[in-house]
Structures are given as C-alpha cells and as structure tokens.
Design a protein around this motif. Structure first.
Motif, PDB file in Angstrom:
ATOM      1  N   GLN A 104      69.311  -1.516  38.849  1.00  0.00           N
ATOM      2  CA  GLN A 104      70.829  -2.051  38.163  1.00  0.00           C
ATOM      3  C   GLN A 104      70.084  -3.096  37.253  1.00  0.00           C
ATOM      4  OE1 GLN A 104      72.611  -2.905  41.926  1.00  0.00           O
ATOM      5  NE2 GLN A 104      72.836  -0.822  42.177  1.00  0.00           N
ATOM      6  N   THR A 105      69.546  -3.849  37.590  1.00  0.00           N
ATOM      7  CA  THR A 105      69.327  -5.043  36.903  1.00  0.00           C
ATOM      8  C   THR A 105      67.677  -5.201  36.020  1.00  0.00           C
ATOM      9  OG1 THR A 105      68.131  -6.586  38.542  1.00  0.00           O
ATOM     10  CG2 THR A 105      70.656  -6.516  38.333  1.00  0.00           C
ATOM     11  N   GLY A 106      66.777  -4.426  36.342  1.00  0.00           N
ATOM     12  CA  GLY A 106      65.322  -4.508  35.711  1.00  0.00           C
ATOM     13  C   GLY A 106      64.742  -5.795  36.386  1.00  0.00           C
ATOM     14  N   GLY A 107      65.255  -6.531  37.497  1.00  0.00           N
ATOM     15  CA  GLY A 107      64.749  -7.582  38.072  1.00  0.00           C
ATOM     16  C   GLY A 107      63.741  -6.977  39.195  1.00  0.00           C
ATOM     17  N   ALA A 108      62.969  -8.318  39.967  1.00  0.00           N
ATOM     18  CA  ALA A 108      61.994  -7.499  40.668  1.00  0.00           C
ATOM     19  C   ALA A 108      61.477  -8.969  41.504  1.00  0.00           C
ATOM     20  CB  ALA A 108      60.651  -6.913  40.185  1.00  0.00           C
ATOM     21  N   VAL A 109      61.272  -8.700  42.887  1.00  0.00           N
ATOM     22  CA  VAL A 109      60.430  -9.758  43.763  1.00  0.00           C
ATOM     23  C   VAL A 109      59.218  -9.011  43.826  1.00  0.00           C
ATOM     24  CG1 VAL A 109      60.054 -11.113  45.711  1.00  0.00           C
ATOM     25  CG2 VAL A 109      62.477 -10.755  44.613  1.00  0.00           C
ATOM     26  N   LEU A 110      58.027  -9.733  43.109  1.00  0.00           N
ATOM     27  CA  LEU A 110      56.669  -9.131  43.406  1.00  0.00           C
ATOM     28  C   LEU A 110      55.744 -10.197  44.334  1.00  0.00           C
ATOM     29  CD1 LEU A 110      56.110  -8.977  39.613  1.00  0.00           C
ATOM     30  CD2 LEU A 110      57.004  -7.212  40.952  1.00  0.00           C
ATOM     31  N   GLY A 111      55.684  -9.131  45.415  1.00  0.00           N
ATOM     32  CA  GLY A 111      55.162 -10.301  46.517  1.00  0.00           C
ATOM     33  C   GLY A 111      53.697 -10.036  46.974  1.00  0.00           C
TER      34      GLY A 111
END
Lengths: 131, 314
Positions: free
Chosen positions: B92-99
């Motif tokens: 939806q937003t192209g955002g991500a949490v890279l963990g």
C-alpha cells in the motif's frame, strides 16, 4: 514514484522503553518510510556504523532514560568523524524542555517529546530530506 | 542533496578497498535509479567468481540469528563477509520495517562484516529486483562470501535461486507432516536443509521427512542434500551447516545455477528497460491516462489497453 526515505531507529544505552520506538517504526512504515529497526542497548559507535552501512537519510534515537545529552554528544561526534553529518538526526522520548536547545547545538535537527504527532514527524522528515 | 556517484577510477579504487561509505552510497543509487543500475552493470562483472549463499525459510525460523552465527564461523576463518538482508515492503505505502540487522549485532563494529538491509520494493519472489546486482557489487568489492537472506517465505518464493549459488532452507520443528515435504515449490530451493531451534519437540519427525526428500533427490539427480540440526542461539550445528554449504558450492549444480543467474539478470535488465522507456511513458502519457479514465467509467475493457499500446507505438 518518489523513493522511500530510509531511517535508522535505535535506542542507546540501558533503556528498555520500547513502545515509543516500536509505534514510530510502524507509523513511519505506514507513511511509506523504510525503517531499519536496530534495536535496544546500542552504543553511539554501533548506531553510526549501522547508519553508514545502511546509508540512511535519517537517524532517529529514542531516549527515555535521561541519558540523551551524553549519548547524543558522542553520536554527533561519531557521525562527524564518519562523514555522516549531512544526515538528519532526530531525538524522541523524555527530553526536558531546557535540553532541546543544547541538543540542537550538538547537531540534532529536531526533538520530538511526549505527545508528538506522527504526521508532524513524517512531515518534518519529508521536508528535511531530499531523496 | 546527496552527491551523485561517478563510476570512475576513484570509485573503483574505493569499492575494491571496500570503503564502506562508497559501497553504501552505491547500493542506494542502485535502488533509486534504474539508469544507474544499468551503468553499474557494465562495471562489476569483471571479477573472479565469488560464492553467494542464500538463507531462506519461514518467518521466525531464525534465519538472521543463524546468519549471525555463520558470520562468526567465517570470521574465525579470516573471511570477509557481506550480507544482504531482505524484508518485505508494504504494497500500500511502499514502506517497510527492516529488522534483520538487529539479530546480527555481534558484528556491529567489525570492519570485515558488511550488512545491508533491503526492502523487496513490491517484489513477491523473496528478494528485491536489485538484490542480484547488489550482490555482484559486493563480489566486485572483494568480499569472500556473500550471504543473501530472503524475506520469511511460504511455499512459493523461489527467486533465491536466481541470486545465490546455493541455499540453506531453514525449518523449525512442528511445521506439518510428510505431505508438505513432497509438494513442489519451496523444497526445491534448499541445497542444504537446516532444522533450527533443534531443541524443540518434533525434530526427529521433521528430520525423517527431510531425509526422505534428500534420499529421493540423491537417487534421481546424484546431488547430496545434507540435513543439519542447528541451534542459532547456542551455535550448535553451525560448523556442520557451513561445511554442508561449502560442499554444495563445489557441486556442478552451483556452477549451472551461476550461469542461469546471468541469463535471468540479462532478462531483468531488458524488463527494466522496457518498463522505463515504454511502459511507464505510455501509462503516464496521454493515451494511457485516457484509457484508465475510460476504464473507470466503464467505457472500455482491460484488453483494450493492448490495442491502445500498439497504436501508440505505430
């Protein structure tokens, strides 16, 4: 398509108050940011190294332990040493009003304290970073 | 505004001395500019082959933590290691949490270890479009081994074979019966099977299923698939896993895969070229805009886009 802004989120020192930083990670994710979640109990050196390897646009430090002046002083020095002083540095958490200006004098671009609005944080970052 | 990267002698020297800032900025440029990706592709294939190893498996199997242990193992042997850790982006937003990086903290200050987090940028195969060329850049930089960690996968994310020479497929006990083991799809991407969290119940049952698959494969193809028990917290079994991966790297299958990766990457470059210079201008242009407006009003149907595209090329 605009490119996502990359932000490293970290907590430095003995501070395990994770709710703020976790909520921020999720909210920035939902606003299209790429959040590198580097976790707790970091040292300023580790944060600067991670920021260099990840080539982030922004470093965000959450601090609820009262150690913000000490940690941010070292982090700002490390960032300068490693050529990262062109990156945006923000601080969030429990920061007394009288510490905001001294933090900015160290090189912190903005301080978001209790009750900060997520849209304001995202808007600040979008205006501060040109991707 | 960041300085643009110029692919000159100074850049080459910086990359080949593994200057972290230059490497990191170059990876960002790959992600942000398709034109730069193409330019870079002309630079980084002039190196001796360096082995790349994939780590894949279900979410929460312990891939990153296992990688933390594998890095330790290779560092003790004096190898320089680069890791590309992929996590999913939002559709939806192209955002991500890279963990993933957070699990590899033991090496945070080690100059012989480079870790970069990548988001899938909407790709569904387990890695991002830029993963292969980024791994090639790291080979060009002279790292001894490149590790690529996929997103947590299900049954059908197979793109790791297009970017890594061999892969460890990481399992955890308690995941299902033998029928899961005979399906096509994800089992095929594992050259080594690692049963992580091997202190949990159900290890023996899973091990039997995986050994059955391994024996069957050996009978049919001659390739040996090692089944390892690992514990990413204690480090138990990591030396065996590394040994199995190194053995697999010597197989003719790894060589064949390397050749097919070059083919897949060539096709990708063509896909990007078509997208950038044909598809995107059409969709954003006058005819594309008109088509989508008509589609929304019910005045046209999806297949008409092909006619509109063909007309636009005439």
């Amino acid at each position: 398509m605009t490119q996502p802004i990359r932000i490293l989120l970290a907590k430095i020192g003995l501070d395990t108050h994770t709710i703020g930083i976790t909520v921020l990670a999720k909210e920035l994710r939902d606003r299209g940011f790429e959040v590198i979640f580097s976790g707790l109990k970091q040292t300023p050196e580790k944060v600067a190294h991670a920021a260099l390897q990840e080539d982030v646009d922004v470093i965000g430090v959450s601090c609820l332990s009262g150690g913000h002046m000490t940690h941010l002083k070292v982090l700002a020095e490390k960032m300068k040493e490693m050529g990262l002083d062109d990156r945006i540095l923000i601080v969030g958490g429990v920061v007394p009003e009288e510490d905001v200006e001294p933090l900015k004098a160290l090189g912190v671009d903005q301080v978001f304290t209790m009750g900060a609005n997520m849209d304001d944080i995202a808007a600040f970052l979008r205006s501060a970073v040109s991707v | 505004m960041r300085r643009p990267i110029v692919l000159d002698d100074a850049w080459r020297a910086a990359i080949q001395s593994r200057d972290i800032a230059t490497l990191a900025r170059t990876i960002t440029a790959i992600e942000r500019s398709p034109e730069f990706l193409l330019q870079l592709s002309r630079e980084v294939f002039s190196v001796q082959p360096v082995s790349s190893i994939g780590i894949t498996g279900v979410p929460g199997a312990g891939k990153s933590t296992l990688l933390n242990q594998l890095i330790k193992h290779y560092r003790q042997a004096g190898k320089n290691i680069a890791v590309l850790a992929v996590d999913p982006s939002s559709i939806q937003t192209g955002g991500a949490v890279l963990g993933d990086r957070l699990r590899m903290q033991d090496h945070a200050l080690d100059d012989g270890v480079f870790v970069r987090s990548l988001s899938t940028k909407g790709q569904l195969g387990g890695v991002s479009e830029t993963t292969f060329i980024t791994a090639q850049l790291l080979k060009f930089a002279g790292f001894d081994r490149i590790f690529i960690e996929t997103v947590g996968i299900g049954q059908n994310e197979l793109d790791i074979v297009r970017v890594a020479d061999v892969s460890a497929l990481v399992f955890i006990p308690g995941g299902g019966d033998y029928v899961q083991g005979i399906k096509s799809g994800v089992m095929e991407v594992g050259d080594v099977f690692a049963i992580n969290k091997s202190d949990l119940d159900g290890v023996r049952a899973l091990e039997k299923v995986l050994q059955m698959e391994a024996h069957d494969r050996e009978n049919k193809t001659g390739f040996v698939t090692t089944v390892c028990r690992t514990n990413a917290i204690s480090g138990d079994g990591v030396a065996e896993l590394s040994h199995a991966l190194e053995t697999a790297l010597q197989s003719s299958q790894a060589l064949a895969r390397r050749a097919s990766q070059l083919r897949a990457f060539s096709e990708l470059l063509l896909t990007i070229e078509l997208r950038q210079h044909w598809l995107k201008p059409f969709v954003a242009g006058e005819r594309g805009t008109a088509f989508f407006a008509d589609l929304e009003r019910g005045k046209t149907q999806p297949a008409d886009i092909v006619d509109a595209f063909r007309e636009a090329q005439e």
